[in-house]
Scaffold this active site. Structure first.
Site, PDB file in Angstrom:
ATOM      1  N   GLY A  10       9.792 -35.759   7.133  1.00  0.00           N
ATOM      2  CA  GLY A  10       9.098 -35.965   6.104  1.00  0.00           C
ATOM      3  C   GLY A  10       9.695 -35.681   4.671  1.00  0.00           C
ATOM      4  O   GLY A  10      10.635 -34.816   4.755  1.00  0.00           O
ATOM      5  N   ARG A  24      27.236 -36.774  -7.157  1.00  0.00           N
ATOM      6  CA  ARG A  24      28.088 -36.477  -8.552  1.00  0.00           C
ATOM      7  C   ARG A  24      29.093 -35.370  -8.043  1.00  0.00           C
ATOM      8  O   ARG A  24      30.112 -35.483  -8.757  1.00  0.00           O
ATOM      9  CB  ARG A  24      27.012 -35.542  -9.657  1.00  0.00           C
ATOM     10  CG  ARG A  24      26.059 -36.641  -9.996  1.00  0.00           C
ATOM     11  CD  ARG A  24      26.206 -37.444 -11.438  1.00  0.00           C
ATOM     12  NE  ARG A  24      25.425 -38.500 -12.095  1.00  0.00           N
ATOM     13  CZ  ARG A  24      24.450 -38.273 -12.781  1.00  0.00           C
ATOM     14  NH1 ARG A  24      23.985 -37.066 -13.153  1.00  0.00           N
ATOM     15  NH2 ARG A  24      23.524 -39.213 -13.141  1.00  0.00           N
ATOM     16  N   ARG A  71      11.074 -41.007  10.544  1.00  0.00           N
ATOM     17  CA  ARG A  71      11.271 -40.169  11.586  1.00  0.00           C
ATOM     18  C   ARG A  71      11.924 -41.418  12.718  1.00  0.00           C
ATOM     19  O   ARG A  71      11.474 -42.346  12.573  1.00  0.00           O
ATOM     20  CB  ARG A  71      10.068 -39.567  12.100  1.00  0.00           C
ATOM     21  CG  ARG A  71       9.384 -38.955  11.196  1.00  0.00           C
ATOM     22  CD  ARG A  71       8.367 -38.023  11.623  1.00  0.00           C
ATOM     23  NE  ARG A  71       7.317 -37.523  10.774  1.00  0.00           N
ATOM     24  CZ  ARG A  71       7.516 -36.218  10.055  1.00  0.00           C
ATOM     25  NH1 ARG A  71       8.767 -35.711   9.948  1.00  0.00           N
ATOM     26  NH2 ARG A  71       6.631 -35.981   9.220  1.00  0.00           N
ATOM     27  N   GLY A 101      14.883 -31.606   8.034  1.00  0.00           N
ATOM     28  CA  GLY A 101      14.299 -30.450   8.767  1.00  0.00           C
ATOM     29  C   GLY A 101      14.926 -30.436  10.061  1.00  0.00           C
ATOM     30  O   GLY A 101      16.212 -30.830  10.536  1.00  0.00           O
ATOM     31  N   ASP A 102      14.195 -29.454  11.066  1.00  0.00           N
ATOM     32  CA  ASP A 102      15.071 -29.095  12.383  1.00  0.00           C
ATOM     33  C   ASP A 102      15.214 -30.391  13.276  1.00  0.00           C
ATOM     34  O   ASP A 102      16.437 -30.435  14.051  1.00  0.00           O
ATOM     35  CB  ASP A 102      14.097 -28.128  13.255  1.00  0.00           C
ATOM     36  CG  ASP A 102      12.826 -28.309  13.463  1.00  0.00           C
ATOM     37  OD1 ASP A 102      12.233 -29.338  12.882  1.00  0.00           O
ATOM     38  OD2 ASP A 102      12.250 -27.945  14.218  1.00  0.00           O
ATOM     39  N   THR A 125      12.469 -29.628   3.722  1.00  0.00           N
ATOM     40  CA  THR A 125      10.916 -29.668   4.078  1.00  0.00           C
ATOM     41  C   THR A 125      10.193 -28.576   3.380  1.00  0.00           C
ATOM     42  O   THR A 125      10.804 -27.741   3.191  1.00  0.00           O
ATOM     43  CB  THR A 125      11.130 -29.360   5.646  1.00  0.00           C
ATOM     44  OG1 THR A 125       9.796 -29.154   6.151  1.00  0.00           O
ATOM     45  CG2 THR A 125      11.723 -28.131   6.181  1.00  0.00           C
ATOM     46  N   ASP A 127       7.937 -27.193   4.630  1.00  0.00           N
ATOM     47  CA  ASP A 127       7.264 -26.225   5.623  1.00  0.00           C
ATOM     48  C   ASP A 127       7.867 -24.610   5.486  1.00  0.00           C
ATOM     49  O   ASP A 127       7.325 -23.788   6.080  1.00  0.00           O
ATOM     50  CB  ASP A 127       7.299 -26.839   7.074  1.00  0.00           C
ATOM     51  CG  ASP A 127       6.710 -28.026   7.162  1.00  0.00           C
ATOM     52  OD1 ASP A 127       5.787 -28.265   6.587  1.00  0.00           O
ATOM     53  OD2 ASP A 127       6.981 -28.755   8.314  1.00  0.00           O
ATOM     54  N   ASP A 129      10.138 -23.611   7.473  1.00  0.00           N
ATOM     55  CA  ASP A 129      10.078 -23.216   8.991  1.00  0.00           C
ATOM     56  C   ASP A 129      11.510 -23.007   9.434  1.00  0.00           C
ATOM     57  O   ASP A 129      11.576 -23.016  10.757  1.00  0.00           O
ATOM     58  CB  ASP A 129       9.010 -24.095   9.765  1.00  0.00           C
ATOM     59  CG  ASP A 129       9.697 -25.626   9.824  1.00  0.00           C
ATOM     60  OD1 ASP A 129      10.658 -25.889   8.947  1.00  0.00           O
ATOM     61  OD2 ASP A 129       9.078 -26.190  10.340  1.00  0.00           O
ATOM     62  N   GLY A 170       2.170 -27.308   6.925  1.00  0.00           N
ATOM     63  CA  GLY A 170       3.330 -26.289   7.287  1.00  0.00           C
ATOM     64  C   GLY A 170       3.665 -26.426   9.159  1.00  0.00           C
ATOM     65  O   GLY A 170       4.229 -25.606   9.584  1.00  0.00           O
ATOM     66  N   ARG A 171       2.995 -27.610   9.386  1.00  0.00           N
ATOM     67  CA  ARG A 171       3.279 -27.777  10.883  1.00  0.00           C
ATOM     68  C   ARG A 171       2.979 -26.444  11.627  1.00  0.00           C
ATOM     69  O   ARG A 171       1.738 -25.911  11.522  1.00  0.00           O
ATOM     70  CB  ARG A 171       4.621 -28.047  11.118  1.00  0.00           C
ATOM     71  CG  ARG A 171       4.666 -29.149  12.188  1.00  0.00           C
ATOM     72  CD  ARG A 171       6.188 -29.713  12.346  1.00  0.00           C
ATOM     73  NE  ARG A 171       6.622 -30.932  11.508  1.00  0.00           N
ATOM     74  CZ  ARG A 171       6.493 -31.910  11.652  1.00  0.00           C
ATOM     75  NH1 ARG A 171       5.769 -32.195  12.660  1.00  0.00           N
ATOM     76  NH2 ARG A 171       6.771 -32.939  10.962  1.00  0.00           N
ATOM     77  N   GLU A 187      -9.060 -14.871  -0.673  1.00  0.00           N
ATOM     78  CA  GLU A 187      -9.622 -13.761  -0.209  1.00  0.00           C
ATOM     79  C   GLU A 187      -8.981 -13.702   1.243  1.00  0.00           C
ATOM     80  O   GLU A 187      -8.976 -12.632   1.860  1.00  0.00           O
ATOM     81  CB  GLU A 187     -11.257 -14.051  -0.146  1.00  0.00           C
ATOM     82  CG  GLU A 187     -11.802 -13.579  -1.478  1.00  0.00           C
ATOM     83  CD  GLU A 187     -11.541 -14.131  -2.815  1.00  0.00           C
ATOM     84  OE1 GLU A 187     -11.054 -15.502  -2.708  1.00  0.00           O
ATOM     85  OE2 GLU A 187     -11.784 -13.656  -3.744  1.00  0.00           O
ATOM     86  N   HIS A 250      -1.266 -35.030   1.905  1.00  0.00           N
ATOM     87  CA  HIS A 250      -0.006 -35.378   1.391  1.00  0.00           C
ATOM     88  C   HIS A 250       0.130 -35.149   0.060  1.00  0.00           C
ATOM     89  O   HIS A 250       1.400 -35.337  -0.499  1.00  0.00           O
ATOM     90  CB  HIS A 250       0.451 -36.774   1.886  1.00  0.00           C
ATOM     91  CG  HIS A 250       0.654 -37.072   3.602  1.00  0.00           C
ATOM     92  ND1 HIS A 250      -0.509 -36.882   4.356  1.00  0.00           N
ATOM     93  CD2 HIS A 250       1.690 -36.956   4.123  1.00  0.00           C
ATOM     94  CE1 HIS A 250       0.150 -37.036   5.463  1.00  0.00           C
ATOM     95  NE2 HIS A 250       1.365 -36.957   5.416  1.00  0.00           N
ATOM     96  N   ILE A 251      -0.766 -34.732  -0.789  1.00  0.00           N
ATOM     97  CA  ILE A 251      -0.819 -34.454  -2.225  1.00  0.00           C
ATOM     98  C   ILE A 251       0.277 -33.235  -2.569  1.00  0.00           C
ATOM     99  O   ILE A 251       0.936 -33.199  -3.206  1.00  0.00           O
ATOM    100  CB  ILE A 251      -2.298 -33.994  -2.671  1.00  0.00           C
ATOM    101  CG1 ILE A 251      -2.992 -35.105  -2.928  1.00  0.00           C
ATOM    102  CG2 ILE A 251      -1.968 -33.168  -3.734  1.00  0.00           C
ATOM    103  CD1 ILE A 251      -4.285 -34.944  -3.261  1.00  0.00           C
ATOM    104  N   GLN A 252       0.498 -32.582  -1.558  1.00  0.00           N
ATOM    105  CA  GLN A 252       1.235 -31.169  -1.523  1.00  0.00           C
ATOM    106  C   GLN A 252       2.701 -31.552  -1.161  1.00  0.00           C
ATOM    107  O   GLN A 252       3.698 -30.849  -1.223  1.00  0.00           O
ATOM    108  CB  GLN A 252       0.832 -30.070  -0.714  1.00  0.00           C
ATOM    109  CG  GLN A 252       1.020 -30.285   0.642  1.00  0.00           C
ATOM    110  CD  GLN A 252       0.065 -29.404   1.388  1.00  0.00           C
ATOM    111  OE1 GLN A 252       0.003 -28.193   1.732  1.00  0.00           O
ATOM    112  NE2 GLN A 252      -1.115 -29.999   2.119  1.00  0.00           N
TER     113      GLN A 252
HETATM  114  O1  F6P Z   1       7.287 -31.422   8.199  1.00  0.00           O
HETATM  115  C1  F6P Z   1       6.529 -31.735   6.856  1.00  0.00           C
HETATM  116  C2  F6P Z   1       5.163 -32.245   7.061  1.00  0.00           C
HETATM  117  O2  F6P Z   1       4.403 -32.518   5.992  1.00  0.00           O
HETATM  118  C3  F6P Z   1       4.328 -31.184   7.893  1.00  0.00           C
HETATM  119  O3  F6P Z   1       3.922 -29.915   6.980  1.00  0.00           O
HETATM  120  C4  F6P Z   1       3.222 -32.145   8.519  1.00  0.00           C
HETATM  121  O4  F6P Z   1       2.575 -31.415   9.531  1.00  0.00           O
HETATM  122  C5  F6P Z   1       3.685 -33.166   8.813  1.00  0.00           C
HETATM  123  O5  F6P Z   1       5.053 -33.089   7.950  1.00  0.00           O
HETATM  124  C6  F6P Z   1       2.809 -34.481   8.402  1.00  0.00           C
HETATM  125  O6  F6P Z   1       3.644 -35.448   8.918  1.00  0.00           O
HETATM  126  P1  F6P Z   1       3.279 -37.280   8.415  1.00  0.00           P
HETATM  127  O7  F6P Z   1       3.950 -37.203   7.107  1.00  0.00           O
HETATM  128  O8  F6P Z   1       4.138 -37.915   9.457  1.00  0.00           O
HETATM  129  O9  F6P Z   1       2.011 -37.351   8.584  1.00  0.00           O
END
Ligand code: F6P
Length: 320
Positions: A10, A24, A71, A101-102, A125, A127, A129, A170-171, A187, A250-252
């Site tokens: 991602g 650079r 991926r 990521g991992d 990533t 996440d 994580d 955050g998976r 809250e 995916h905005i975030q």
């Molecule tokens: O690992 C980043 C991440 O955005 C996770 O938070 C989320 O679960 C996953 O990728 C979403 O994957 P995709 O973009 O393939 O829908």
């Protein structure tokens, strides 16, 4: 010396800034850099081109990744990896920087162990994580994006006296929810590391209402969802409250990287090049107590994710 750089998995804000730092800093050390497109797929298909200091101009502030990402589940196959290693060898490329990521780190490690390609991983990533590093690239920006969106939600929820459940990414990790929850005064924070007790959550909402709160934000990590389940559970306990949901999705993951992420990218990128120049591979870079560190991939991936209970408990106190 020749090295290559790719982004994998991602995308995360700050990946472009890290590509720029690698290109650079390598240029400064007289090292040639190839940019590989679409992660490991590009490595297998030989989609790579030489980069220059100018080819990374104007990207430090851009989200996403100029090299594109994907991926590549086929990379678990030895023969697929062999093609990738041959493509690198044919161009005399001895080192590879992988920003991801991992899963991306596992692929990179196999390339190192099977074919001796010197590989260095930069944790990219949203996440957060990866236990060996305090922060991954993109996490800070994602948290800021969530907070900005929740500011808007707070306006409308308080006007209508509603409760909103905001689902964030955050998976299987709850860090985005935890940090964004504290930063936006949520809250309730629901994370996979601490499974929800809905009777308790209902009690907190009810107590808040009796203490004069007219609306509430529930920050839900996707790993503790889905959001519809949370709303069903709470509605059955608190039928008088008005619930709404918002899945940020995916905005975030997009948007200009924060200053903190750009700084991480600069420091990670420089260290990655230094490690390759010194002839090591099979390592990842990270940050601990504001110092850039590096360690063996195997060691880094073996570390279990530790959830920050101090912050989690603080969030509860501050939202009373
Ligand atoms: O690992 C980043 C991440 O955005 C996770 O938070 C989320 O679960 C996953 O990728 C979403 O994957 P995709 O973009 O393939 O829908």
């Amino acid at each position: 010396m020749r090295i290559a750089v790719l982004t994998s998995g991602g995308d995360a804000p700050g990946m472009n800034a890290a590509i720029r730092a690698v290109v650079r800093y390598a240029g400064y050390r007289d090292i040639e850099v190839f940019g590989v497109e679409r992660g490991y797929i590009g490595l297998v298909n030989d989609d790579m081109k030489m980069m220059s200091k100018r080819s990374v101009s104007g990207i430090v502030q851009r989200g996403g990744t100029m090299l594109m990402t994907a991926r590549c589940p086929e990379f678990v196959d030895y023969e697929v990896r062999r093609r990738a290693a041959e493509n690198l060898a044919n161009r005399d490329i001895s080192g590879l920087v992988v920003i991801g990521g991992d899963g991306s780190f596992r692929g990179m490690n196999a390339l190192y162990k099977d074919f001796g390609i010197k590989t260095i991983g930069i944790p990219g990533t949203i996440d957060n994580d990866l236990a060996y590093t305090d922060y991954t690239l993109g996490f800070d920006t994602a948290v800021n994006t969530v907070v900005n969106n929740v500011n808007n939600l707070r306006d409308t929820m308080s006007s209508h006296e509603r409760v909103v459940v905001v689902e964030v990414m955050g998976r299987s990790a709850g860090d985005i929810a935890l940090y964004a929850g504290i930063d936006s005064g949520a809250e309730i924070i629901l994370v996979p590391e601490r499974p929800a007790n809905f009777d308790e959550v209902a009690k907190v909402l009810d107590r808040g209402k009796r203490n004069g709160k007219t609306s509430a934000i529930i920050m839900l990590a996707e790993g503790a969802g889905p959001v519809d389940n949370v709303i069903t559970e709470l509605k059955s306990r608190l039928p008088e409250l008005h619930f709404r949901s918002c899945v940020l999705g995916h905005i975030q993951r997009g948007g200009a990287p924060s200053g903190a992420d750009r700084m991480l990218a600069a420091r990670f990128g420089a260290r990655a090049v230094e490690l390759l120049e010194s002839g090591v591979g099979g390592r990842v870079v990270g940050i601990k107590n504001n110092e850039i560190i590096d360690m063996a991939v195997d060691e880094a991936l073996a570390m279990p994710h530790v959830f920050n209970d101090n912050l989690y408990n603080l969030a509860k106190i501050l939202s009373l």
